[in-house]
Design an enzyme around this catalytic site. Structure first.
Site, PDB file in Angstrom:
ATOM      1  N   GLU A   9       0.805  -1.221   0.000  1.00 34.23           N
ATOM      2  CA  GLU A   9       0.000   0.000   0.000  1.00 34.23           C
ATOM      3  C   GLU A   9       0.838   1.270   0.000  1.00 34.23           C
ATOM      4  O   GLU A   9       0.429   2.280  -0.549  1.00 34.23           O
ATOM      5  CB  GLU A   9      -0.950  -0.006   1.200  1.00 34.23           C
ATOM      6  CG  GLU A   9      -2.033  -1.067   1.084  1.00 34.23           C
ATOM      7  CD  GLU A   9      -2.999  -1.040   2.257  1.00 34.23           C
ATOM      8  OE1 GLU A   9      -3.267   0.053   2.784  1.00 34.23           O
ATOM      9  OE2 GLU A   9      -3.473  -2.120   2.662  1.00 34.23           O
ATOM     10  N   ASP A  82      -2.506  -4.643   3.321  1.00 32.01           N
ATOM     11  CA  ASP A  82      -2.645  -4.966   4.750  1.00 32.01           C
ATOM     12  C   ASP A  82      -3.672  -6.065   5.000  1.00 32.01           C
ATOM     13  O   ASP A  82      -4.597  -6.269   4.224  1.00 32.01           O
ATOM     14  CB  ASP A  82      -3.065  -3.714   5.536  1.00 32.01           C
ATOM     15  CG  ASP A  82      -2.012  -2.627   5.453  1.00 32.01           C
ATOM     16  OD1 ASP A  82      -0.873  -2.930   5.051  1.00 32.01           O
ATOM     17  OD2 ASP A  82      -2.349  -1.466   5.784  1.00 32.01           O
ATOM     18  N   ASP A  84      -6.370  -6.455   6.701  1.00 32.03           N
ATOM     19  CA  ASP A  84      -7.635  -6.082   7.339  1.00 32.03           C
ATOM     20  C   ASP A  84      -8.663  -5.885   6.223  1.00 32.03           C
ATOM     21  O   ASP A  84      -8.366  -6.086   5.048  1.00 32.03           O
ATOM     22  CB  ASP A  84      -7.474  -4.837   8.219  1.00 32.03           C
ATOM     23  CG  ASP A  84      -6.912  -3.647   7.452  1.00 32.03           C
ATOM     24  OD1 ASP A  84      -6.924  -3.677   6.212  1.00 32.03           O
ATOM     25  OD2 ASP A  84      -6.453  -2.683   8.088  1.00 32.03           O
ATOM     26  N   GLU A  86     -10.017  -3.267   4.791  1.00 29.82           N
ATOM     27  CA  GLU A  86      -9.693  -2.330   3.725  1.00 29.82           C
ATOM     28  C   GLU A  86      -8.571  -2.887   2.849  1.00 29.82           C
ATOM     29  O   GLU A  86      -8.600  -2.740   1.628  1.00 29.82           O
ATOM     30  CB  GLU A  86      -9.307  -0.968   4.310  1.00 29.82           C
ATOM     31  CG  GLU A  86     -10.399  -0.304   5.161  1.00 29.82           C
ATOM     32  CD  GLU A  86     -11.665   0.049   4.387  1.00 29.82           C
ATOM     33  OE1 GLU A  86     -11.562   0.372   3.187  1.00 29.82           O
ATOM     34  OE2 GLU A  86     -12.764  -0.020   4.977  1.00 29.82           O
ATOM     35  N   TYR A 285       5.333   2.389  10.723  1.00 28.96           N
ATOM     36  CA  TYR A 285       4.113   3.005  10.207  1.00 28.96           C
ATOM     37  C   TYR A 285       3.313   3.739  11.292  1.00 28.96           C
ATOM     38  O   TYR A 285       3.149   3.238  12.400  1.00 28.96           O
ATOM     39  CB  TYR A 285       3.248   1.925   9.565  1.00 28.96           C
ATOM     40  CG  TYR A 285       2.201   2.496   8.682  1.00 28.96           C
ATOM     41  CD1 TYR A 285       2.563   3.314   7.635  1.00 28.96           C
ATOM     42  CD2 TYR A 285       0.863   2.237   8.906  1.00 28.96           C
ATOM     43  CE1 TYR A 285       1.601   3.866   6.828  1.00 28.96           C
ATOM     44  CE2 TYR A 285      -0.107   2.772   8.099  1.00 28.96           C
ATOM     45  CZ  TYR A 285       0.274   3.597   7.060  1.00 28.96           C
ATOM     46  OH  TYR A 285      -0.680   4.147   6.275  1.00 28.96           O
ATOM     47  N   ARG A 287       0.089   4.977  11.173  1.00 28.52           N
ATOM     48  CA  ARG A 287      -1.375   4.833  11.292  1.00 28.52           C
ATOM     49  C   ARG A 287      -1.681   3.408  11.718  1.00 28.52           C
ATOM     50  O   ARG A 287      -1.813   2.510  10.905  1.00 28.52           O
ATOM     51  CB  ARG A 287      -2.044   5.181   9.961  1.00 28.52           C
ATOM     52  CG  ARG A 287      -1.980   6.666   9.638  1.00 28.52           C
ATOM     53  CD  ARG A 287      -2.764   7.016   8.390  1.00 28.52           C
ATOM     54  NE  ARG A 287      -1.993   6.766   7.197  1.00 28.52           N
ATOM     55  CZ  ARG A 287      -1.274   7.670   6.549  1.00 28.52           C
ATOM     56  NH1 ARG A 287      -1.215   8.913   6.989  1.00 28.52           N
ATOM     57  NH2 ARG A 287      -0.612   7.357   5.466  1.00 28.52           N
ATOM     58  N   HIS A 330      -0.804  -3.537  11.667  1.00 25.02           N
ATOM     59  CA  HIS A 330       0.583  -3.073  11.729  1.00 25.02           C
ATOM     60  C   HIS A 330       1.122  -3.267  13.145  1.00 25.02           C
ATOM     61  O   HIS A 330       0.399  -3.646  14.044  1.00 25.02           O
ATOM     62  CB  HIS A 330       0.655  -1.586  11.381  1.00 25.02           C
ATOM     63  CG  HIS A 330       0.056  -1.262  10.057  1.00 25.02           C
ATOM     64  ND1 HIS A 330       0.769  -1.322   8.898  1.00 25.02           N
ATOM     65  CD2 HIS A 330      -1.199  -0.905   9.712  1.00 25.02           C
ATOM     66  CE1 HIS A 330      -0.019  -0.999   7.891  1.00 25.02           C
ATOM     67  NE2 HIS A 330      -1.220  -0.750   8.351  1.00 25.02           N
TER      68      HIS A 330
END
Length: 771
Positions: A9, A82, A84, A86, A285, A287, A330
């Site tokens: 991403e 990632d 998850d 999304e 990371y 976020r 993450h």
DNA sequence: CAGTGAGCGAGCTTCCGCTTGACTT
């Protein structure tokens, strides 16, 4: 060309990973989502199973076509977004947008960016999880339906351009409700008794508090009088061990809170700085909702702590998230290399890095061991006891490095208590009875609002900062520092057998950079609460999250869930649309003494306004906008009447009328067709003609300096000084100057030439800037 | 940015989450 294309991403992540994988791997990034619903339409077919129309986002066309080209020539495409909801959707959208097929596509996931983790991921690929993709689709469709049906309703019923959504509307509600609480708070006061005492011998004063507070000054006074010449002695001493443990490493939310409390950063600023540290490879990371540290990180921490502080300071821990709905794709936010105690960067980056380093290291350090001492003291002049408490650190542990701060840091420091024995006599140095007022709940700061949102499961690490800026941009809330309320408090002091009285003015609240609701925020919240209580329910997000989870587990169809929600929701939108009128928050203030007509305040098309006379009356009503800082909730009749004193004629200057009035952007002076804003120091109600002339002349001077060069041959052409340096104007159209151009040396011909070059045309704004 | 607020009506606004640059008058 390349054998293996890996897509992640984030570009920074791509760069790191490429180093871990061999020559046969090329790593690229998708820059987040590549497909989304069209922004200008609902893009959800509500009559046909809620089929969403995903398309490649306009700003991702280039990325997608580049990736597509690379994918074509690769043997295998590894989708490594990632792990998850999304992330899974990103993989699915890439699969579709790049025209991939099952034979050459593999889906992999990893939680930490280490060679081992990535190699392992490559060894165990899987397919795309369609259930997880469906859960994302449900989330996306629900948010679109809520946002794009409620917002237009607000445009019609309240005011154009407003917005509503699952997350932002509840965030605003939190602030509105807190303000109501504060408004309804009834402050009470009581006298707190504190004695300053000292044992015989060395002069070591400590303080002790009496077990009772007194409501009335008279009672407090009586108490002090009874203690004139009283004997004080120690009745008991209790010592007990206590422990303090370090806080877990940072998540987005806790980083924002600590950076706000310790460094005074806004949440947007914190994220900007963290992004820069991340891009230069200094931190992981930023976020994330995970408090987990990789084994590599814990290993680094162990050796760093041992080296810097000694083995006895090491105590590794695995923290688990307490936040419901945490997705933990993450790691926690930590320095990439814990051996770097500081970084070479700008000042803000250094400070934020320092905070992250300390927090990470402290999280793997031993507990602090304390000893609490509680001393009970009796006075011959009182029934109850005085208590003194002290705290001594026996072993500092993690406190050597870092202590988390709290939102209410006005707790009194616990002082040291001298060594004493039971039965020891004490001398009274001073006794005070200080009046204390109960405090209302504090207003939210940006960071404490994020904390609350996280607790409620509303919003995600990537949206906290943008959401807070959205609700400020929409003018639902404002971040301001307001004069704090003061309260008169009495303090009685007993010293040298004498009682004296003094008056203090205590700050009731500290309102530095706090969030306040605006009239519009209050009104919109009221409207939504009245008609859409389900969406405004603080549990709404948590409840739908449960359903998204069921979809992800394959226990529920995503469009069934949406159907159940949309039926009643849409009906409510329709009935509200048809049955309720304008929602203006109109408040009748009274009667205008001059005309005998009614005076109202309400929200108009351009915000809060006052009105004399009724709209359907024969004679047109008079209007005036409220000033900044005024509210339709609290404005008085007198204040409202003053708004109608404008425009005010100040007299003439150069044979032209000078008037002062209040417009959309505040008070201004008007002269000869030109407008000039007046400064904060000037009160439009009392400004003089002389001062207005000064303002007019100052404006003329600024205008003169603005023009670098003009051409008598063609008056439409001007070279001007702007906010971003020199620029060219021809007939109201602006042009950029090519780099390195000296504006004052340009000829008229040069200017025409510059205007012909399409490169110098200013970019069209994609979205019109909101007022 | 532009100094209004009725009426007339066209055409505009808007969500949440995932990611970075581009580039301002």
């Amino acid at each position: 060309m390349t054998k293996n294309l890996v897509i992640v991403e984030s570009p920074a992540k791509a760069k790191t990973i490429e180093g871990f994988l061999g020559k046969d791997f090329t790593v690229r990034s998708s820059f987040g989502h590549v497909m989304d619903l069209n922004k200008t339409k609902l893009s959800v077919d509500v009559d046909n199973e809620f089929e969403p129309k995903f398309e490649i986002s306009p700003d991702k066309k280039k990325t997608v076509s580049e990736l597509k080209k690379m994918a074509k020539s690769a043997d295998t495409v590894w989708l490594a977004s990632d792990e998850d909801r999304e992330g899974e959707a990103i993989s699915w959208h890439l699969y579709k947008a790049l025209g991939l097929n099952d034979n050459n596509t593999k889906r992999i996931v990893f939680h930490e960016i280490t060679k081992v983790a990535i190699t392992k991921a490559i060894e165990s690929p899987r397919g795309i999880d369609k259930n997880l993709v469906s859960a994302q689709q449900a989330r996306r469709v629900l948010d679109r339906l809520v946002g794009y049906e409620l917002s237009p309703l607000l445009w019609r019923k309240v005011k154009p351009s407003l917005s509503a959504g699952r997350v932002q509307s509840v965030a605003v509600k939190l602030i509105v409700e807190r303000e109501n609480e504060i408004r309804n708070h009834k402050s009470t006061s009581a006298f707190r008794i504190v004695a300053e005492l000292a044992p015989d011998g060395p002069n070591q004063i400590f303080t002790a508090e009496y077990a009772e507070k007194f409501k009335e000054e008279e009672q407090a006074h009586d108490f002090l009088r009874n203690n004139i010449g009283a004997n004080f002695s120690i009745e008991s001493i209790e010592k007990k061990p206590a422990k303090k443990s370090p806080a877990p490493p940072f998540t987005t939310s806790t980083l924002q809170q600590e950076a706000s409390r310790k460094l005074g950063f806004s949440v947007a600023n914190t994220m900007r700085i963290a992004q820069s540290l991340y891009e230069s490879g200094k931190i992981t990371y930023m976020r994330t909702d995970s408090v987990n540290l990789s084994n590599t990180a814990i290993g680094m921490a162990t050796s760093e702590i041992t080296k810097s502080y000694g083995e006895e300071y090491v105590r590794t821990r695995k923290f688990a998230s307490k936040i419901k709905g945490a997705q933990e794709a993450h790691e926690a936010i930590r320095p990439t290399y814990l051996s770097n105690h500081s970084v070479d960067a700008n000042n803000d980056e250094k400070r934020l890095y320092d905070l992250i380093w300390k927090r990470t290291i402290a999280s793997q350090m031993s507990e602090a061991k304390l000893e609490k001492t509680i001393v009970s003291i009796k006075s011959s002049g009182a029934d109850k006891k005085f208590t003194a408490t002290g705290e001594v650190i026996k072993f500092d542990g993690f406190l050597k490095v870092y202590l988390e701060s709290t939102d209410d840091d006005n707790g009194e420091k616990q002082g040291l208590i001298p060594a004493m024995n039971v039965g020891d006599a004490l001398s009274l140095m001073e006794m005070r009875a200080r009046e204390r007022f109960t405090k209302h709940a504090p207003r939210y700061t940006e960071a404490s609002l994020v904390k609350k949102m996280e607790e409620l499961g509303i919003g995600r690490p990537s949206t906290y900062a943008p959401t807070i800026s959205t609700i400020q941009k929409r003018e639902y809330i404002v971040k301001e520092t307001r004069e704090s309320e003061k309260q008169k408090a009495t303090c009685l002091t007993l010293k040298d057998n004498n009682i004296s009285s003094a008056v203090h003015y205590d700050n009731v609240s500290s309102d530095k950079s706090k969030l306040f609701p605006t009239d519009i925020g209050i009104l919109v919240t009221k409207f939504l609460d009245q008609h859409f209580d389900r969406i405004m329910d603080y549990n709404f997000t948590a409840d739908v999250e449960k359903e998204f989870d069921e979809i992800a587990e394959g226990k529920k169809e995503w469009n069934e869930m949406i159907k159940d929600f949309y039926g009643p929701f849409h009906k409510k939108v329709e009935t509200t649309q048809e049955q309720s009128g304008k929602f203006s928050g109109e408040r009748l203030l009274g009667i205008d003494p001059a005309s005998g007509k009614k005076i109202f305040v309400k929200i108009g098309r351009f915000g809060p306004m006052a009105q004399i006379g009724e709209t359907d009356a024969e004679e047109k009503p008079r209007f005036a906008g409220l000033r900044k800082g005024q509210s339709i909730e609290t404005i008085t009749l007198e204040e409202t009447l003053k708004l109608f004193d404008f425009p005010r004629n100040l007299g003439n200057y150069e044979d032209k009328e000078v008037t002062v009035a209040i417009g959309r952007f505040g008070p201004y002076v008007k002269h000869n067709g030109g407008f000039m804003s007046i400064k904060k120091e000037d009160d439009p109600a009392s400004i003089t003609l002389d001062r207005a002339i000064e303002i007019i002349e100052a404006k003329r001077k600024a205008d003169r300096e603005k023009i670098i060069k003009s051409f008598p041959e063609d008056e439409k052409v001007q070279l001007l000084n702007g906010r971003y340096g020199a620029y060219l104007v021809i007939d109201k159209q602006n042009y950029k100057l090519p780099k390195g151009t000296e504006a004052s040396e340009l000829t008229l011909e040069d200017c025409y030439k510059i205007a012909e070059d399409p490169k110098n045309m200013p970019k069209k704004r994609s979205s019109r800037k909101k007022k």
